[in-house]
Design a protein around this motif. Structure first.
Motif, short mmCIF file in Angstrom:
data_model
loop_
_atom_site.label_atom_id
_atom_site.label_comp_id
_atom_site.label_asym_id
_atom_site.label_seq_id
_atom_site.Cartn_x
_atom_site.Cartn_y
_atom_site.Cartn_z
N GLU A 9 7.87 -28.63 93.93
CA GLU A 9 6.50 -28.98 93.55
C GLU A 9 5.89 -30.01 94.50
OE1 GLU A 9 5.28 -29.41 89.25
OE2 GLU A 9 7.47 -29.56 89.06
N TYR A 10 4.60 -29.87 94.72
CA TYR A 10 3.77 -30.79 95.47
C TYR A 10 4.04 -30.78 96.98
CZ TYR A 10 2.43 -32.77 90.94
OH TYR A 10 1.96 -32.96 89.66
N ALA A 11 4.88 -29.89 97.45
CA ALA A 11 5.19 -29.87 98.89
C ALA A 11 3.94 -29.61 99.72
CB ALA A 11 6.25 -28.81 99.17
N ASP A 12 3.12 -28.66 99.29
CA ASP A 12 1.92 -28.33 100.06
C ASP A 12 0.96 -29.51 100.11
OD1 ASP A 12 2.90 -25.82 100.54
OD2 ASP A 12 1.66 -24.81 99.04
N ARG A 13 0.89 -30.26 99.03
CA ARG A 13 -0.04 -31.39 99.00
C ARG A 13 0.43 -32.52 99.91
NH1 ARG A 13 -1.90 -32.47 92.90
NH2 ARG A 13 -1.81 -34.60 93.70
N VAL A 14 1.73 -32.71 100.01
CA VAL A 14 2.25 -33.73 100.94
C VAL A 14 1.85 -33.37 102.37
CG1 VAL A 14 4.33 -34.77 101.91
CG2 VAL A 14 4.16 -34.39 99.44
N ARG A 15 2.05 -32.12 102.73
CA ARG A 15 1.69 -31.68 104.09
C ARG A 15 0.18 -31.76 104.31
NH1 ARG A 15 5.46 -27.50 102.45
NH2 ARG A 15 7.53 -27.95 103.33
N ALA A 16 -0.58 -31.41 103.29
CA ALA A 16 -2.04 -31.43 103.40
C ALA A 16 -2.56 -32.85 103.59
CB ALA A 16 -2.68 -30.79 102.18
N ASP A 17 -1.93 -33.81 102.92
CA ASP A 17 -2.32 -35.21 103.09
C ASP A 17 -2.16 -35.65 104.54
OD1 ASP A 17 -3.14 -35.85 100.54
OD2 ASP A 17 -1.60 -37.37 100.19
N ARG A 18 -1.04 -35.31 105.13
CA ARG A 18 -0.80 -35.72 106.52
C ARG A 18 -1.82 -35.06 107.44
NH1 ARG A 18 1.91 -35.45 111.40
NH2 ARG A 18 3.37 -37.16 111.81
N THR A 19 -2.08 -33.78 107.22
CA THR A 19 -3.06 -33.07 108.05
C THR A 19 -4.43 -33.71 107.94
OG1 THR A 19 -1.85 -30.99 107.86
CG2 THR A 19 -4.18 -30.85 108.43
N GLU A 20 -4.82 -34.05 106.72
CA GLU A 20 -6.13 -34.66 106.51
C GLU A 20 -6.21 -36.03 107.17
OE1 GLU A 20 -9.37 -35.46 102.96
OE2 GLU A 20 -7.27 -35.12 102.43
N GLY A 21 -5.12 -36.79 107.08
CA GLY A 21 -5.12 -38.08 107.74
C GLY A 21 -5.33 -37.96 109.23
N VAL A 22 -4.65 -37.02 109.86
CA VAL A 22 -4.81 -36.78 111.29
C VAL A 22 -6.25 -36.38 111.60
CG1 VAL A 22 -4.11 -35.30 113.21
CG2 VAL A 22 -2.38 -36.23 111.66
N GLU A 23 -6.82 -35.53 110.77
CA GLU A 23 -8.20 -35.09 110.99
C GLU A 23 -9.18 -36.26 110.89
OE1 GLU A 23 -8.62 -32.09 108.03
OE2 GLU A 23 -7.73 -30.50 109.28
N LEU A 24 -8.85 -37.24 110.09
CA LEU A 24 -9.71 -38.42 109.94
C LEU A 24 -9.48 -39.45 111.04
CD1 LEU A 24 -9.54 -38.89 106.08
CD2 LEU A 24 -11.54 -38.18 107.40
#
Length: 227
Positions: free
Chosen positions: A170-185
């Motif tokens: 559970e929540y694996a995709d959200r962990v990866r998505a958080d990192r991606t969003e941080g990089v985008e910001l």
């Protein structure tokens, strides 16, 4: 860049912090940010949200010493690494923070999955902060499921739910998505703080700098309110 848009007085301001467990500057920055917020009489209008940013997704699950982890990943010598650690330790202690050099390092992906659950319950920052503080003072093994469940219960979460999450994906995709969003910001590492989605602060800023950023996004507080 900061938009010059002021919030109505008393409106909530969301502050997001991308962080990873073993990052010593994240530990220091978190406390500096909280101090800056606490210096304001309207501290309760700021909502802190923890965001996931794995610094080393390839880190092994089996804990190793922080020296071993650094040398395996970056090279160099244990002596050079520990000299840098002692410098950060001195900075942390000047600010009243305990900082042990006997920490262990391992993969933090599972911890971040639990953080995502804690975020759903509005307690992500409290949970992560409690785990990280225990880790840096040498009082907590953050890689042990029972330890994470215990911290979860101490901040008002369900320890049984934590065990279920750790036993699943559970929540694996959200962990990866958080990192991606941080990089985008704009994050190239952590700590990385985003205030009201209008200004970003990379690195461990000093308390006065965080205070200035809070003023930029939330407005100044009058001398009468501060006194």
């Amino acid at each position: 860049m900061v938009e010059q848009v002021s919030h109505p007085e008393g409106a909530q301001v969301v502050i997001e912090m991308w962080s990873d467990l073993g990052c010593p500057w994240c530990y220091v920055a978190k406390h500096r940010l909280r101090t800056a917020i606490e210096h304001r009489p309207d501290a309760d209008r700021f909502k802190l949200v923890m965001r996931s940013f794995e610094l080393n997704p390839a880190a092994p699950k089996q804990p190793e010493t922080i020296e071993e982890a650094f040398i395996r990943t970056h090279g160099g010598t244990a002596a050079h690494f520990m000299a840098a650690e002692r410098q950060i330790q001195a900075i942390a202690r000047e600010e009243g923070l305990e900082f042990t050099l006997g920490r262990l390092s391992a993969n933090t992906f599972d911890l971040h999955r639990v953080v995502q659950y804690a975020n759903d319950e509005g307690l992500g920052f409290e949970f992560f902060s409690t785990v990280q503080d225990g880790f840096f003072v040498g009082a907590l093994n953050p890689y042990a499921p029972d330890a994470l469940a215990g911290v979860a219960e101490s901040v008002g979460l369900d320890g049984r739910r934590v065990h279920a999450i750790l036993a699943s994906g559970e929540y694996a995709d959200r962990v990866r998505a958080d990192r991606t969003e941080g990089v985008e910001l704009g994050a190239t590492g952590v700590p990385f703080v985003v205030l009201d989605r209008r200004v970003a602060a990379p690195g461990a800023q000093k308390v006065p700098v965080y205070g200035q950023l809070l003023e930029q996004v939330a407005g100044p507080v009058s001398r009468e309110r501060v006194s």
